[in-house]
Design a protein around this motif. Structure first.
Motif, mmCIF file in Angstrom:
data_model
loop_
_atom_site.group_PDB
_atom_site.id
_atom_site.type_symbol
_atom_site.label_atom_id
_atom_site.label_comp_id
_atom_site.label_asym_id
_atom_site.label_seq_id
_atom_site.Cartn_x
_atom_site.Cartn_y
_atom_site.Cartn_z
ATOM 1 N N GLY A 15 -9.127 5.360 -15.311
ATOM 2 C CA GLY A 15 -8.054 6.345 -15.407
ATOM 3 C C GLY A 15 -7.568 6.780 -14.040
ATOM 4 N N LEU A 16 -8.500 7.015 -13.118
ATOM 5 C CA LEU A 16 -8.114 7.405 -11.756
ATOM 6 C C LEU A 16 -7.399 6.269 -11.039
ATOM 7 C CD1 LEU A 16 -11.247 9.463 -10.714
ATOM 8 C CD2 LEU A 16 -8.933 10.335 -11.086
ATOM 9 N N ASP A 17 -7.846 5.036 -11.248
ATOM 10 C CA ASP A 17 -7.151 3.887 -10.670
ATOM 11 C C ASP A 17 -5.722 3.800 -11.204
ATOM 12 O OD1 ASP A 17 -9.395 3.157 -9.223
ATOM 13 O OD2 ASP A 17 -10.003 1.566 -10.625
ATOM 14 N N ALA A 18 -5.576 4.045 -12.484
ATOM 15 C CA ALA A 18 -4.253 3.972 -13.111
ATOM 16 C C ALA A 18 -3.333 5.072 -12.593
ATOM 17 C CB ALA A 18 -4.388 4.062 -14.624
ATOM 18 N N THR A 19 -3.843 6.294 -12.463
ATOM 19 C CA THR A 19 -2.986 7.372 -11.959
ATOM 20 C C THR A 19 -2.623 7.145 -10.500
ATOM 21 O OG1 THR A 19 -4.888 8.797 -11.477
ATOM 22 C CG2 THR A 19 -3.782 9.114 -13.614
ATOM 23 N N ALA A 20 -3.515 6.531 -9.717
ATOM 24 C CA ALA A 20 -3.194 6.218 -8.319
ATOM 25 C C ALA A 20 -2.089 5.168 -8.250
ATOM 26 C CB ALA A 20 -4.439 5.728 -7.581
ATOM 27 N N LEU A 21 -2.166 4.143 -9.106
ATOM 28 C CA LEU A 21 -1.122 3.125 -9.137
ATOM 29 C C LEU A 21 0.207 3.716 -9.594
ATOM 30 C CD1 LEU A 21 -0.282 0.171 -8.823
ATOM 31 C CD2 LEU A 21 -1.057 -0.207 -11.185
ATOM 32 N N LYS A 22 0.151 4.586 -10.588
ATOM 33 C CA LYS A 22 1.376 5.227 -11.078
ATOM 34 C C LYS A 22 1.987 6.115 -9.990
ATOM 35 C CE LYS A 22 3.509 7.363 -14.979
ATOM 36 N NZ LYS A 22 4.249 6.421 -15.761
ATOM 37 N N GLN A 23 1.152 6.830 -9.243
ATOM 38 C CA GLN A 23 1.635 7.661 -8.132
ATOM 39 C C GLN A 23 2.369 6.800 -7.103
ATOM 40 O OE1 GLN A 23 1.154 11.042 -7.646
ATOM 41 N NE2 GLN A 23 1.925 11.158 -5.574
ATOM 42 N N LYS A 24 1.786 5.662 -6.755
ATOM 43 C CA LYS A 24 2.405 4.762 -5.778
ATOM 44 C C LYS A 24 3.726 4.217 -6.307
ATOM 45 C CE LYS A 24 1.648 0.560 -3.087
ATOM 46 N NZ LYS A 24 3.059 0.350 -3.028
ATOM 47 N N THR A 25 3.760 3.866 -7.579
ATOM 48 C CA THR A 25 4.977 3.331 -8.183
ATOM 49 C C THR A 25 6.088 4.373 -8.208
ATOM 50 O OG1 THR A 25 3.619 1.883 -9.544
ATOM 51 C CG2 THR A 25 5.885 2.202 -10.245
ATOM 52 N N VAL A 43 4.524 1.815 -14.589
ATOM 53 C CA VAL A 43 3.167 1.327 -14.823
ATOM 54 C C VAL A 43 2.841 1.515 -16.290
ATOM 55 C CG1 VAL A 43 0.731 1.641 -14.261
ATOM 56 C CG2 VAL A 43 2.457 1.924 -12.489
ATOM 57 N N GLU A 44 2.324 0.472 -16.874
ATOM 58 C CA GLU A 44 1.890 0.546 -18.263
ATOM 59 C C GLU A 44 0.378 0.453 -18.287
ATOM 60 O OE1 GLU A 44 3.887 -2.524 -20.387
ATOM 61 O OE2 GLU A 44 5.863 -1.721 -19.932
ATOM 62 N N PHE A 45 -0.280 1.576 -18.564
ATOM 63 C CA PHE A 45 -1.739 1.575 -18.643
ATOM 64 C C PHE A 45 -2.259 2.358 -19.822
ATOM 65 C CE2 PHE A 45 -2.702 5.873 -17.288
ATOM 66 C CZ PHE A 45 -1.607 6.228 -16.534
ATOM 67 N N ALA A 74 -0.210 -2.863 -15.661
ATOM 68 C CA ALA A 74 0.848 -3.760 -15.219
ATOM 69 C C ALA A 74 2.012 -2.944 -14.683
ATOM 70 C CB ALA A 74 1.310 -4.638 -16.377
ATOM 71 N N VAL A 75 2.578 -3.403 -13.572
ATOM 72 C CA VAL A 75 3.776 -2.780 -13.020
ATOM 73 C C VAL A 75 4.953 -3.645 -13.437
ATOM 74 C CG1 VAL A 75 4.976 -2.076 -10.929
ATOM 75 C CG2 VAL A 75 2.496 -1.861 -11.063
ATOM 76 N N THR A 76 5.908 -3.030 -14.127
ATOM 77 C CA THR A 76 7.077 -3.764 -14.593
ATOM 78 C C THR A 76 8.337 -3.121 -14.048
ATOM 79 O OG1 THR A 76 7.184 -2.419 -16.611
ATOM 80 C CG2 THR A 76 5.930 -4.479 -16.730
ATOM 81 N N ARG A 77 9.411 -3.888 -14.022
ATOM 82 C CA ARG A 77 10.718 -3.384 -13.579
ATOM 83 C C ARG A 77 11.613 -3.188 -14.793
ATOM 84 N NH1 ARG A 77 11.761 -3.357 -8.219
ATOM 85 N NH2 ARG A 77 10.422 -4.620 -6.922
ATOM 86 N N ASP A 78 12.386 -2.119 -14.773
ATOM 87 C CA ASP A 78 13.332 -1.829 -15.845
ATOM 88 C C ASP A 78 14.702 -2.335 -15.422
ATOM 89 O OD1 ASP A 78 14.738 -0.880 -17.980
ATOM 90 O OD2 ASP A 78 14.614 1.227 -17.394
#
Length: 128
Positions: A15-25, A43-45, A74-78
């Motif tokens: 969960g912390l890894d996912a929130t860190a990735l979402k923060q960066k995105t 980010v889709e987690f 996964a990081v996706t583009r809209d």
């Protein structure tokens, strides 16, 4: 260490890894808010988080739960929308709302992890 390999620690770590990735995105999206033809990333987690939760059926009539690990983050583009005339689709209000939501989730995960470590510390000290 075996002590930190329990499912709750692993789930909190993911969960912390996912929130860190979402923060960066989100910060990448905000940094490129005026970049022509930039498409917002997301980010889709949630499926990863939902898949890591354990549930038990007490009756065969209950809806079955998935115990698989789900898919990874996964990081996706809209590319389906366009907010500005320059081809950019970053929405400042949406990004700021997502940022606030992500920070609240991150703080909740950190508080839960701190609670687990405080419990371990109390056990190590013998309840003192």
């Amino acid at each position: 260490m075996v002590m930190f390999s329990s499912s709750i620690f692993q789930m909190l770590e993911r969960g912390l890894d996912a929130t860190a990735l979402k923060q960066k995105t989100i910060t990448d999206n905000l940094a490129n808010i005026n970049t022509p033809n930039y498409k917002a990333k997301k980010v889709e987690f949630q499926t990863e988080l939902d898949g890591s939760l354990t549930a038990y059926r007490t009756s065969s009539r209950h809806v079955p739960f998935s115990t698989s690990g789900g898919r990874s983050m996964a990081v996706t583009r809209d590319s389906s929308t366009m907010m500005n005339n320059n081809g950019n689709n970053v929405d400042l209000d949406k990004e700021m709302a997502d940022l606030a939501k992500n920070q609240i989730l991150n703080q909740a995960l950190v508080q839960r992890l701190n609670g687990k470590f405080n419990s371990l510390q109390m056990v190590i000290k013998g309840g003192k």
